[in-house]
Design a protein around this motif. Structure first.
Motif, PDB file in Angstrom:
ATOM      1  N   ILE A  89     -14.033 -25.535  51.140  1.00 56.00           N
ATOM      2  CA  ILE A  89     -14.836 -25.790  49.963  1.00 56.00           C
ATOM      3  C   ILE A  89     -14.150 -24.927  48.801  1.00 56.00           C
ATOM      4  N   PRO A  90     -13.921 -25.225  47.532  1.00 58.33           N
ATOM      5  CA  PRO A  90     -13.692 -24.729  46.340  1.00 58.33           C
ATOM      6  C   PRO A  90     -14.691 -23.543  46.038  1.00 58.33           C
ATOM      7  N   LEU A  91     -14.103 -22.594  45.346  1.00 56.54           N
ATOM      8  CA  LEU A  91     -15.013 -21.457  44.716  1.00 56.54           C
ATOM      9  C   LEU A  91     -14.485 -21.141  43.268  1.00 56.54           C
ATOM     10  N   VAL A  92     -15.697 -21.074  42.294  1.00 53.04           N
ATOM     11  CA  VAL A  92     -15.364 -20.692  41.014  1.00 53.04           C
ATOM     12  C   VAL A  92     -15.694 -19.508  40.814  1.00 53.04           C
ATOM     13  N   HIS A  93     -15.190 -18.289  40.513  1.00 53.53           N
ATOM     14  CA  HIS A  93     -15.702 -17.111  40.385  1.00 53.53           C
ATOM     15  C   HIS A  93     -15.712 -16.577  38.953  1.00 53.53           C
ATOM     16  N   ILE A  94     -16.981 -16.260  38.476  1.00 53.18           N
ATOM     17  CA  ILE A  94     -16.641 -15.680  37.011  1.00 53.18           C
ATOM     18  C   ILE A  94     -16.495 -14.078  37.048  1.00 53.18           C
ATOM     19  N   SER A  95     -15.454 -13.679  36.300  1.00 47.30           N
ATOM     20  CA  SER A  95     -15.072 -12.398  36.165  1.00 47.30           C
ATOM     21  C   SER A  95     -15.211 -11.817  34.593  1.00 47.30           C
TER      22      SER A  95
END
Length: 279
Positions: A89-95
């Protein structure tokens, strides 16, 4: 279905409003401070993609509670990434821009050396490294100066104070790109869709334009709102806080535009949308 960690935060709320294909999990459903909670949620729901819009965001409190901040901002994203890698599963992570030391005046590129000034930045950098290390398909989206029509943010604070006072002092020697939360949500949705279609992983920057000081951001807010409040610019040293803030938060967002066709949002237009919605 897209699983979003976070429910009440600025970006999470905008994600929920932007798509019917989003399921947001709050702290009662997935507490990032509890080891295993994120992994269990992902494995139980098995979404098509994950967006992490949850974080410890109290920059000053992180100085005294770095271990707790690092659990939420560092270990939890790594746990998400591990589950995503296992399930494909792809992950978008906000930094955040706080992974940099804020030196100089050139916009920060994604491949510039990181050097956080404080505990919050260190905790967010730990999260970035954990996500990359787990090897799932991912995009880490560093953003800055987030604002919206809800929650706690600079725009709403200025509107409240501007209605109470005729004059305010605001920091003028920190420069960055104010970023509307709804634009971040739209970017996250576009990026996760591209990842599902095989787009390459990477770290990207996404911040509003034009770059301004906090003082000029405040002036823009008051002008758009038709409020007669004078802003006096002051140095950051005149507003002491437990945690140091980057003086230069300018972000080079060209790689995101090249990879995903996502342009920098104009914070003045974002301000106008929020003000119009409040009428």
């Amino acid at each position: 279905m897209i699983l979003v960690f976070g429910r009440t935060g600025q970006v999470a709320r905008e994600l929920a409003a932007a798509s019917d294909d989003v399921r947001c999990l709050g702290r009662t459903e997935a507490d990032l401070s509890v080891p295993g909670a994120c992994d269990a949620a992902i494995r139980a729901i098995r979404p098509a993609a994950v967006i992490n819009a949850a974080a410890w965001t109290d920059v000053d409190a992180a100085e005294a509670e770095e271990e707790a901040a690092t659990r939420i901002n560092g270990a939890a994203p790594g746990e998400m990434a591990r589950a995503c890698a296992d399930l494909g599963i792809p992950l978008v992570h906000i930094s955040t821009d706080y992974v940099f030391d804020g030196s100089g005046d050139a916009p920060w590129s994604p491949d510039d050396a990181t050097a956080p000034l404080g505990a919050y930045g260190r905790s967010k950098l730990a999260g970035e490294k954990a996500v990359v290390a787990e090897g799932c398909a991912h995009v880490i989206l560093r953003t800055s100066w987030v604002f919206s029509g809800h929650g706690r943010n600079f725009l709403l604070t200025m509107l409240r104070l501007g209605a109470e006072r005729e004059r305010l002092t605001v920091v003028a020697d920190q420069i960055g790109g104010p970023t509307p939360a709804d634009a971040i949500a739209a970017a996250c949705l576009k990026v996760q869709d591209a990842l599902r279609d095989g787009a390459p992983s990477g770290i990207h920057h996404f911040a509003g334009t034009p770059d301004v000081s906090w003082a000029d951001f405040a002036r823009g807010i008051f002008e758009a709102a038709g409020m007669c409040c004078t802003v006096e610019g002051i140095p950051a040293s005149a507003w002491p806080a437990p945690a140091a803030r980057p003086a230069n938060s300018r972000m080079d967002c060209s790689a995101l535009r090249a990879a995903f066709g996502i342009e920098r949002p104009d914070w003045r237009e974002g301000t106008g949308r929020i003000l119009a919605a409040r009428l």
